[in-house]
Design a protein around this motif. Structure first.
Motif, mmCIF file in Angstrom:
data_model
loop_
_atom_site.group_PDB
_atom_site.id
_atom_site.type_symbol
_atom_site.label_atom_id
_atom_site.label_comp_id
_atom_site.label_asym_id
_atom_site.label_seq_id
_atom_site.Cartn_x
_atom_site.Cartn_y
_atom_site.Cartn_z
ATOM 1 N N LEU A 1 0.841 -1.189 0.000
ATOM 2 C CA LEU A 1 0.000 0.000 0.000
ATOM 3 C C LEU A 1 0.876 1.238 0.000
ATOM 4 O O LEU A 1 1.780 1.375 0.822
ATOM 5 C CB LEU A 1 -0.875 -0.011 1.254
ATOM 6 N N GLY A 2 0.599 2.144 -0.929
ATOM 7 C CA GLY A 2 1.305 3.421 -0.934
ATOM 8 C C GLY A 2 0.431 4.465 -0.273
ATOM 9 O O GLY A 2 -0.773 4.487 -0.497
ATOM 10 N N ILE A 3 1.019 5.303 0.558
ATOM 11 C CA ILE A 3 0.257 6.397 1.146
ATOM 12 C C ILE A 3 0.809 7.686 0.569
ATOM 13 O O ILE A 3 1.991 7.983 0.705
ATOM 14 C CB ILE A 3 0.363 6.399 2.686
ATOM 15 N N LEU B 1 1.562 6.913 9.879
ATOM 16 C CA LEU B 1 2.659 5.952 10.018
ATOM 17 C C LEU B 1 3.073 5.787 11.470
ATOM 18 O O LEU B 1 3.355 4.686 11.923
ATOM 19 C CB LEU B 1 3.874 6.424 9.227
ATOM 20 N N LYS B 2 3.108 6.904 12.177
ATOM 21 C CA LYS B 2 3.499 6.840 13.585
ATOM 22 C C LYS B 2 2.501 6.004 14.380
ATOM 23 O O LYS B 2 2.889 5.249 15.266
ATOM 24 C CB LYS B 2 3.566 8.242 14.182
ATOM 25 N N ILE C 1 4.748 -7.621 8.315
ATOM 26 C CA ILE C 1 4.300 -6.329 7.809
ATOM 27 C C ILE C 1 5.462 -5.352 7.927
ATOM 28 O O ILE C 1 6.065 -5.244 8.978
ATOM 29 C CB ILE C 1 3.106 -5.799 8.622
ATOM 30 N N LEU C 2 5.756 -4.680 6.839
ATOM 31 C CA LEU C 2 6.864 -3.730 6.857
ATOM 32 C C LEU C 2 6.343 -2.324 6.551
ATOM 33 O O LEU C 2 5.622 -2.118 5.586
ATOM 34 C CB LEU C 2 7.904 -4.135 5.807
ATOM 35 N N ILE D 1 3.794 -1.229 3.680
ATOM 36 C CA ILE D 1 3.155 0.078 3.654
ATOM 37 C C ILE D 1 4.256 1.089 3.388
ATOM 38 O O ILE D 1 5.274 1.090 4.066
ATOM 39 C CB ILE D 1 2.460 0.392 4.985
ATOM 40 N N PHE D 2 4.042 1.921 2.393
ATOM 41 C CA PHE D 2 5.123 2.770 1.912
ATOM 42 C C PHE D 2 4.630 4.198 1.742
ATOM 43 O O PHE D 2 3.647 4.448 1.071
ATOM 44 C CB PHE D 2 5.588 2.194 0.562
#
Lengths: 429, 286
Positions: free
Chosen positions: A78-80, A92-93, A190-191, A224-225
């Motif tokens: 998933l790109g944010i 992200l935090k 999960i990264l 998640i990026f």
């Protein structure tokens, strides 16, 4: 059968207090505590405004995130994306559990590791080897795992000679390589990755992105990026979320969301239209409109490098039989001229007497010519081959974006004011 | 309904806005035991990097302090040590006092010193103060061995001391001391996150506390009325019990010893609760 959900966020919100912590805050704390003690709702949770940093603050509290909900399936990447201050980093935090939400809930399945920074916990006095263990364990690896991967990490970072030297003696490049080496060998389910890829040289970036892609595609892990680099997002992710003012604006496939983001973000002056009174020109002729359209004639805001687009210029001939032609120049945002092109290839109307009335000219801008930059268009309307009737610098802008499809695995900035694809051929002699 | 329960079971991590008071995930701390170990190693190793004498400094520090005390409090101020060899008296109490003071000081800075790490990555935060408790214990063991060697010398060759069997309490005393240092440290670290005013008092307060603890003097020196106030300090009964056991000097008081144990445990509980509250919001306040 849908994919197994590994992250589920339900109505998460995060409130921040603006300004400085000082004496004034104590009274808020006391009032909040008093409300809680009586079993009432936090009085300061109700106030607060939308997080738009361009507006002047009307309340002392702001919502960095408001009612954000989404789900991520196993193996998705998933790109944010979103502008600065849209709430990406806060999200992200929360996901990495660095800070808690003000309300709402996130449920996570599986081991999670986050890379909001490289080299977290590095101690300058410790050696490279000691820091590998320090950093690795902070990121959630066990000692055993690190021992098993030590050789691989050292090789990846290419610092074998300096392994027992304190990291404060390292060059900054070596330091980053070592940090990345550890990060790249994490094996969580999960990264979470922040825009840490902005550092390091090109070769190294490629290595890291390759490794990340490997992780999500081949190992079926969830990634998640967060990034501003659309090319990297496009080539790494299959899903994307667009954030705006602390809310999820769009959630869908990566290509869809990126297109939407680029469109909504594009500079507004991609069309220029004048009323007849203000139109540049004189009693002979006037410029009416300059715009950018695609091959089907639809107005567009941005386009990819591989897209062919047309510059559409509308003008009016007032004096009957005036001999008119157009000329354009394309400039970079640093005011360098990329090219100039008079309409001489238009054999029908260029310099020919125009019966009075409106005319539309199309100028084809080829695919694989521009780089991913913002260009501006200088339009000139000429009479009798030399008399300049109208001259409009910065009429509209052309924004070209990189889809990431033609980069050959390199994600750094691509130099040059144009970017044609040249033919290469190598022979062994 | 059954399905709902099953579904809730599937999740490994819950991130919620509100938490219970004593929400410590012991299992998670256990999972991160390798990190705990690394923090301990870092604390110990980074201290003597780029020194010639290396770990020897752990020994030299208390010796120098004890020698200075012998000179200032023993020779100049002429404080009594109740017939115990001065160097032994000071070295013993300085070793224990330093453990408390150092551990407390380091733990009370947990949040401010690790802000950058804590802002970037999650791990059970309690690991940080726990690592200080253990690394301090390692230092104390080294320093205590020095004390013990000197103690053996005085015992066998000088016959200058008459220890009691209660020196067997030593490990227990250490445990209470550790719990007390841990509890007071995390309480202060949590209280100074949002409002830093307390920091100014701490540096001064810890110096003052040393004089309110029988470190440089035996408690027998104080008047009975004064003694009562000294006993209120939970460190007093621990130091006195230590001296009673090893040096045959000091007062072993079971009532005040029990008081210290209860004090330490309650303080640690309050500390953990406060720490837990603060830890979740800490990143936004620093």
């Amino acid at each position: 059968m849908s994919k197994e959900i590994v992250i589920k966020a339900e109505n998460i919100s995060k409130q921040y207090r603006l300004g400085e912590i000082g004496t004034g805050m104590l009274s808020h704390d006391i009032r909040r505590w008093w409300a809680m003690a009586r079993g009432k709702e936090d009085p300061y949770m109700k106030v607060g405004m939308e997080n738009d940093r361009t507006k002047k603050a009307t309340s002392e509290y702001a919502w960095a995130l408001r009612d954000v909900s989404f789900e991520i399936g196993k193996g998705d990447s998933l790109g944010i994306i979103g502008n600065n201050g849209a709430g990406k980093s806060t999200l992200l935090k929360l996901l990495s559990r660095v800070t808690g939400p003000s309300s709402g809930e996130i449920k996570i399945k599986g081991r999670i590791a986050s890379l909001l920074e490289v080299g977290t916990g590095f101690h300058p006095d410790l050696t490279g080897r000691e820091n590998i263990f320090m950093n690795g364990t902070i990121l959630g690896m066990t000692r055993k795992e690190i021992v098993r991967k030590l050789d691989e990490i050292v090789e990846f970072a290419g610092i074998e000679m300096y392994l027992d030297t304190p990291v404060k003696r390292y060059s900054s490049g070596m330091y980053v390589r070592l940090a990345f080496g550890v990060a790249a060998h994490l094996e969580p389910e999960i990264l979470i990755v922040d825009e840490v890829l902005a550092v390091g040289d090109a070769e190294f970036q490629k290595k890291c992105l390759g490794k990340m892609k490997d992780v999500s595609v081949n190992d079926g892990r969830t990634v998640i990026f967060v990034s501003h680099n659309m090319s990297a997002v496009q080539s790494l992710c299959n899903k994307a979320i667009m954030m705006e003012h602390g809310m999820v604006k769009m959630n869908g496939s990566c290509a869809q969301v990126i297109n939407h983001y680029l469109d909504s973000n594009a500079n507004s002056n991609t069309t220029k239209e004048w009323s007849i009174e203000t139109a540049p020109g004189n009693e002979h002729a006037k410029l009416l409109k300059v715009e950018l359209v695609n091959t089907s004639g639809e107005k567009i805001a941005t386009s990819f490098l591989e897209d062919e687009v047309y510059l559409k210029i509308t003008y009016r001939c007032i004096t009957d039989k005036a001999k008119l032609n157009l000329s354009i120049s394309i400039m970079t945002n640093k005011e360098e001229c990329v090219l100039s092109s008079p309409s001489i290839t238009d054999t029908i109307w260029c310099g020919k007497p125009h019966p009075s009335g409106d005319y539309v000219s199309y100028c084809k801008l080829p695919s694989f010519f521009f780089n991913n930059l913002i260009y501006s268009v200088y339009v000139v309307l000429v009479k009798d081959g030399s008399e300049i009737i109208a001259s409009v610098p910065n009429s509209i802008i052309i924004e070209k974006t990189d889809s990431g499809k033609y980069r050959g695995g390199y994600f750094g900035p691509w130099s040059g004011i144009t970017r044609p694809i040249l033919e290469w051929k190598t022979e062994r002699v | 309904m059954a399905n709902k329960a099953v579904e809730d079971d599937m999740w490994d991590v819950y991130i919620k806005a509100k938490h219970g008071y004593l929400d410590i995930n012991v299992r998670e701390i256990w999972q991160y035991r390798d990190l705990l170990r690394m923090f301990i190693v870092r604390d110990l190793v980074s201290v003597y990097k780029q020194t010639i004498l290396g770990p020897l400094w752990f020994l030299l520090q208390p010796i120098f302090t004890a020698l200075i005390y012998v000179f200032i409090f023993g020779r100049v101020a002429k404080l009594s040590t109740d017939g115990v060899p001065k160097i032994l008296f000071y070295l013993g109490s300085v070793t224990l006092w330093n453990y408390f003071a150092d551990t407390f000081r380091m733990i009370s800075r947990t949040f401010s010193e690790n802000a950058s790490v804590m802002g970037k990555v999650y791990f059970p935060r309690l690991i940080l103060p726990l690592s200080k408790v253990v690394s301090g214990m390692v230092k104390l063991t080294i320093q205590f061995s020095l004390f013990f060697v000197i103690w053996l010398y005085y015992y066998f060759s000088e016959h200058a001391i008459s220890p009691n069997w209660q020196m067997m309490y030593f490990p227990f005393l250490l445990l209470v001391l550790a719990v007390f240092s841990f509890g007071s440290g995390i309480l202060v670290s949590s209280l100074t996150v949002k409002y830093r005013d307390l920091n100014f008092i701490i540096a001064f307060g810890i110096q003052l506390l040393m004089y309110a603890t029988p470190v440089i003097y035996p408690i027998s020196m104080a008047s009975p009325e004064m003694q009562f106030w000294l006993w209120l300090n939970p460190l007093t009964s621990l130091l006195e019990a230590f001296k009673y056991g090893f040096l045959g000097q000091g007062l072993l008081n079971y009532f005040w010893l029990t008081y210290s144990v209860v004090f330490a445990v309650v303080l640690a509980l309050i500390g953990v609760i406060t720490f837990n509250r603060v830890e979740k919001k800490f990143v936004d306040m620093i």
